[in-house]
Design a protein around this motif. Sequence first.
Motif, mmCIF file in Angstrom:
data_model
loop_
_atom_site.group_PDB
_atom_site.id
_atom_site.type_symbol
_atom_site.label_atom_id
_atom_site.label_comp_id
_atom_site.label_asym_id
_atom_site.label_seq_id
_atom_site.Cartn_x
_atom_site.Cartn_y
_atom_site.Cartn_z
ATOM 1 N N TYR A 36 77.484 -47.555 -9.579
ATOM 2 C CA TYR A 36 76.214 -48.157 -10.010
ATOM 3 C C TYR A 36 75.655 -47.500 -11.262
ATOM 4 O O TYR A 36 75.231 -48.184 -12.199
ATOM 5 C CB TYR A 36 75.196 -48.086 -8.872
ATOM 6 C CG TYR A 36 73.781 -48.389 -9.321
ATOM 7 C CD1 TYR A 36 73.404 -49.688 -9.633
ATOM 8 C CD2 TYR A 36 72.837 -47.371 -9.455
ATOM 9 C CE1 TYR A 36 72.115 -49.972 -10.076
ATOM 10 C CE2 TYR A 36 71.546 -47.648 -9.881
ATOM 11 C CZ TYR A 36 71.187 -48.954 -10.199
ATOM 12 O OH TYR A 36 69.910 -49.232 -10.626
ATOM 13 N N TRP A 47 82.126 -53.914 -5.798
ATOM 14 C CA TRP A 47 81.331 -53.588 -4.604
ATOM 15 C C TRP A 47 80.736 -54.854 -3.997
ATOM 16 O O TRP A 47 80.649 -54.971 -2.769
ATOM 17 C CB TRP A 47 80.234 -52.585 -4.977
ATOM 18 C CG TRP A 47 80.716 -51.557 -5.946
ATOM 19 C CD1 TRP A 47 80.291 -51.361 -7.234
ATOM 20 C CD2 TRP A 47 81.765 -50.594 -5.731
ATOM 21 N NE1 TRP A 47 80.987 -50.350 -7.816
ATOM 22 C CE2 TRP A 47 81.904 -49.844 -6.925
ATOM 23 C CE3 TRP A 47 82.590 -50.284 -4.648
ATOM 24 C CZ2 TRP A 47 82.831 -48.819 -7.065
ATOM 25 C CZ3 TRP A 47 83.521 -49.264 -4.779
ATOM 26 C CH2 TRP A 47 83.639 -48.542 -5.974
ATOM 27 N N ALA A 70 81.490 -56.037 -0.220
ATOM 28 C CA ALA A 70 80.369 -56.270 0.698
ATOM 29 C C ALA A 70 80.392 -57.691 1.230
ATOM 30 O O ALA A 70 80.160 -57.927 2.425
ATOM 31 C CB ALA A 70 79.046 -55.982 -0.018
ATOM 32 N N VAL A 130 79.864 -48.008 0.734
ATOM 33 C CA VAL A 130 78.942 -46.941 1.122
ATOM 34 C C VAL A 130 79.259 -45.641 0.387
ATOM 35 O O VAL A 130 78.360 -44.952 -0.114
ATOM 36 C CB VAL A 130 78.980 -46.717 2.647
ATOM 37 C CG1 VAL A 130 78.152 -45.484 3.035
ATOM 38 C CG2 VAL A 130 78.482 -47.954 3.381
ATOM 39 N N SER A 153 80.424 -46.550 -4.240
ATOM 40 C CA SER A 153 79.775 -47.474 -5.181
ATOM 41 C C SER A 153 78.624 -46.862 -5.953
ATOM 42 O O SER A 153 78.243 -47.364 -7.009
ATOM 43 C CB SER A 153 79.244 -48.693 -4.418
ATOM 44 O OG SER A 153 78.149 -48.321 -3.590
ATOM 45 N N TYR A 163 75.626 -47.012 -4.891
ATOM 46 C CA TYR A 163 74.408 -47.654 -4.399
ATOM 47 C C TYR A 163 73.817 -46.826 -3.266
ATOM 48 O O TYR A 163 74.531 -46.097 -2.565
ATOM 49 C CB TYR A 163 74.704 -49.076 -3.913
ATOM 50 C CG TYR A 163 75.025 -50.028 -5.036
ATOM 51 C CD1 TYR A 163 74.007 -50.557 -5.829
ATOM 52 C CD2 TYR A 163 76.335 -50.393 -5.317
ATOM 53 C CE1 TYR A 163 74.303 -51.426 -6.879
ATOM 54 C CE2 TYR A 163 76.634 -51.266 -6.358
ATOM 55 C CZ TYR A 163 75.617 -51.768 -7.133
ATOM 56 O OH TYR A 163 75.902 -52.620 -8.178
ATOM 57 N N THR A 164 72.522 -46.940 -3.096
ATOM 58 C CA THR A 164 71.841 -46.167 -2.060
ATOM 59 C C THR A 164 70.540 -46.857 -1.693
ATOM 60 O O THR A 164 70.166 -47.869 -2.294
ATOM 61 C CB THR A 164 71.561 -44.733 -2.546
ATOM 62 O OG1 THR A 164 71.118 -43.928 -1.450
ATOM 63 C CG2 THR A 164 70.517 -44.708 -3.654
ATOM 64 N N GLU A 194 69.591 -50.261 -4.902
ATOM 65 C CA GLU A 194 69.883 -50.923 -3.626
ATOM 66 C C GLU A 194 70.412 -52.344 -3.828
ATOM 67 O O GLU A 194 70.842 -52.990 -2.877
ATOM 68 C CB GLU A 194 68.623 -50.952 -2.752
ATOM 69 C CG GLU A 194 68.909 -51.230 -1.302
ATOM 70 C CD GLU A 194 67.756 -50.876 -0.376
ATOM 71 O OE1 GLU A 194 67.668 -51.482 0.704
ATOM 72 O OE2 GLU A 194 66.949 -49.984 -0.727
ATOM 73 N N VAL A 224 73.061 -54.633 -4.642
ATOM 74 C CA VAL A 224 74.513 -54.722 -4.808
ATOM 75 C C VAL A 224 74.894 -56.001 -5.554
ATOM 76 O O VAL A 224 75.808 -55.997 -6.370
ATOM 77 C CB VAL A 224 75.219 -54.667 -3.434
ATOM 78 C CG1 VAL A 224 76.731 -54.805 -3.589
ATOM 79 C CG2 VAL A 224 74.877 -53.360 -2.718
ATOM 80 N N ARG A 276 72.114 -56.565 -0.354
ATOM 81 C CA ARG A 276 71.357 -55.325 -0.477
ATOM 82 C C ARG A 276 72.078 -54.202 0.261
ATOM 83 O O ARG A 276 72.741 -54.427 1.274
ATOM 84 C CB ARG A 276 69.950 -55.571 0.090
ATOM 85 C CG ARG A 276 68.950 -54.498 -0.228
ATOM 86 C CD ARG A 276 67.519 -55.047 -0.202
ATOM 87 N NE ARG A 276 67.115 -55.656 1.048
ATOM 88 C CZ ARG A 276 66.720 -54.977 2.139
ATOM 89 N NH1 ARG A 276 66.713 -53.651 2.144
ATOM 90 N NH2 ARG A 276 66.342 -55.626 3.218
ATOM 91 N N PHE A 277 71.954 -52.972 -0.229
ATOM 92 C CA PHE A 277 72.699 -51.857 0.341
ATOM 93 C C PHE A 277 72.350 -51.618 1.807
ATOM 94 O O PHE A 277 73.210 -51.212 2.596
ATOM 95 C CB PHE A 277 72.454 -50.584 -0.476
ATOM 96 C CG PHE A 277 73.327 -49.430 -0.061
ATOM 97 C CD1 PHE A 277 74.691 -49.441 -0.305
ATOM 98 C CD2 PHE A 277 72.770 -48.328 0.581
ATOM 99 C CE1 PHE A 277 75.499 -48.371 0.087
ATOM 100 C CE2 PHE A 277 73.566 -47.261 0.967
ATOM 101 C CZ PHE A 277 74.929 -47.279 0.723
ATOM 102 N N VAL A 313 74.584 -53.622 3.787
ATOM 103 C CA VAL A 313 75.921 -53.011 3.827
ATOM 104 C C VAL A 313 75.973 -51.938 4.911
ATOM 105 O O VAL A 313 76.936 -51.863 5.687
ATOM 106 C CB VAL A 313 76.285 -52.415 2.451
ATOM 107 C CG1 VAL A 313 77.607 -51.648 2.527
ATOM 108 C CG2 VAL A 313 76.369 -53.515 1.395
#
Length: 519
Positions: A196, A210, A214, A249, A252, A254-255, A278, A280, A395-396, A399
């Motif tokens: 990201y 990602w 997902a 998770v 990527s 992302y968080t 967040e 994705v 959205r993360f 995921v």
Amino acid sequence: MKKIFVAAIILTTAISCSKSFLEREPIDRKVEETFYKTPQDALEALVAAYDELQYGDYDNIQLVTEIASDDCFGGGGESDIPWKRWDRFENDNNTNLNNWTKYYTGIYRANIVLSKMDGVNWGSDTTLKTRYLAEAHFLRAYYYFDLVRMFGNVPLVTTPLSPGQYNVPQATPEAVYQLIASDLKFAAANLPAIAYSGIPAAEYGRVTKWAAEALLGRVFLYYTGYYGQNDIAGTVTKQEARTYIDDVVNASGYTLIDSFPRLWQSALSRFAGEDNAETVFAIKFTYKGLGDWNKHDGNRMQVMIGFRNDAVPPYYKGWGAGPVNPKLWEAYETGDTRRAASIISVEAEGLSYPAIYPQKTGFMWKKYMPMMALKAEDYNGDFQIDNFYDYVAIRFADVLLMGAELNLDGDLGKAQQYYNRVRDRAFLDQNHRRTLTPGAAGKKLIMDERRFELALEGQRYWDLLRQGVPVAKQAIDNSSSDAQFNVSFRPETKGLFQIPQQELNLSSGSLKQNAGWNQ
């Protein structure tokens, strides 16, 4: 000579700059014989395939499926019949025509890209070709997934059709899902693995590795749940689905954003912004249609859920679709920050809103609600068509919950960890954790969490259906002393939507109506 129309979309908003990947001047008309020759031609064709993501008005799939779920009613005015019919599972011959057209248009455009790339002069560097092919495979899968979830039995088209080829028979859902899974596997394997933080701001809104991984997880859970299968038509196993989600998770970048309310533009100055860590995958919108009804640059779904008849500061006006069922508001636990960030309670917020219209509940969407401080008119747009808030399609947090579900019977510790991250953020502490166990009890905790975390984001109806038609009926049925709120899910439809009568009439008998919609 054949003519083609290559649409382009403009993805710049007042909130976020540098959305330049799809900022292209519209192309009017080009002759096919001289097109698809250069990488620029290929990009324009790819942009046209992306463009269809933006289409959707009163029949936007996010809105329609929330209305069909247990979390919303139809709403709107006396003349807004389609919303009420979706709410009550009533017949209406062509209510779903725009969605059918949208998805097959998107599929056609993706198929054009896939069929023409070999004729482009890529020079010595074929990196772009591989990327464009991967993006087109993702887009075709995305369109087909929405289409097959809605209608179940749909024609499977993998090449651009010419006149005389249009009456394609319906394929089995298994065949359609096999294509979806294969397309997403190709996309995941061939899109660059850029974390990201390394994605150029100008490319936000563009498909990533990602997003493909997902979406594969989402497709796996829906297909195996709804159809009672162990894998996706022999194409993706559960272990592979776990691996894809775990990769998002862990690799990527992302968080979760630190505070759930900050995810939504209703947070105003505290809004984390579009394209945050967040997000994705998002469908991009802009006010730059500037009142042109021939363009679909704005998020037209937003006006549908706005306060009917007049603005109610800080919220803006619209048509009052999808009033929230009070049962959703009441289902949240005390201390859950997601309730007031997802739903507007007119009473709890001390708002004055005396307007009267069918199925008004006093509860409305806060996610995606148009805001007085961020309205299209301030940028010379039209409030009906030029709202510019992006739709976050993946959205993360989703995921993480998919990962928890997939690992429930595999790595329980990992499932618990993923689940805890979502719960901890929701309550801003670790005191509300619940212990997952394998089997039905653990699955119910995760499904409940999905309802609260993803409320009004277009996932609830599908989450109910993949738990089984009896589960969906039990949740959706609503009995009230006020007859306008009585809803009875019809299990004979299996949750599938009515195929447009116009398409049946034009098919020369190659299309058959879904069960439960012939009366």
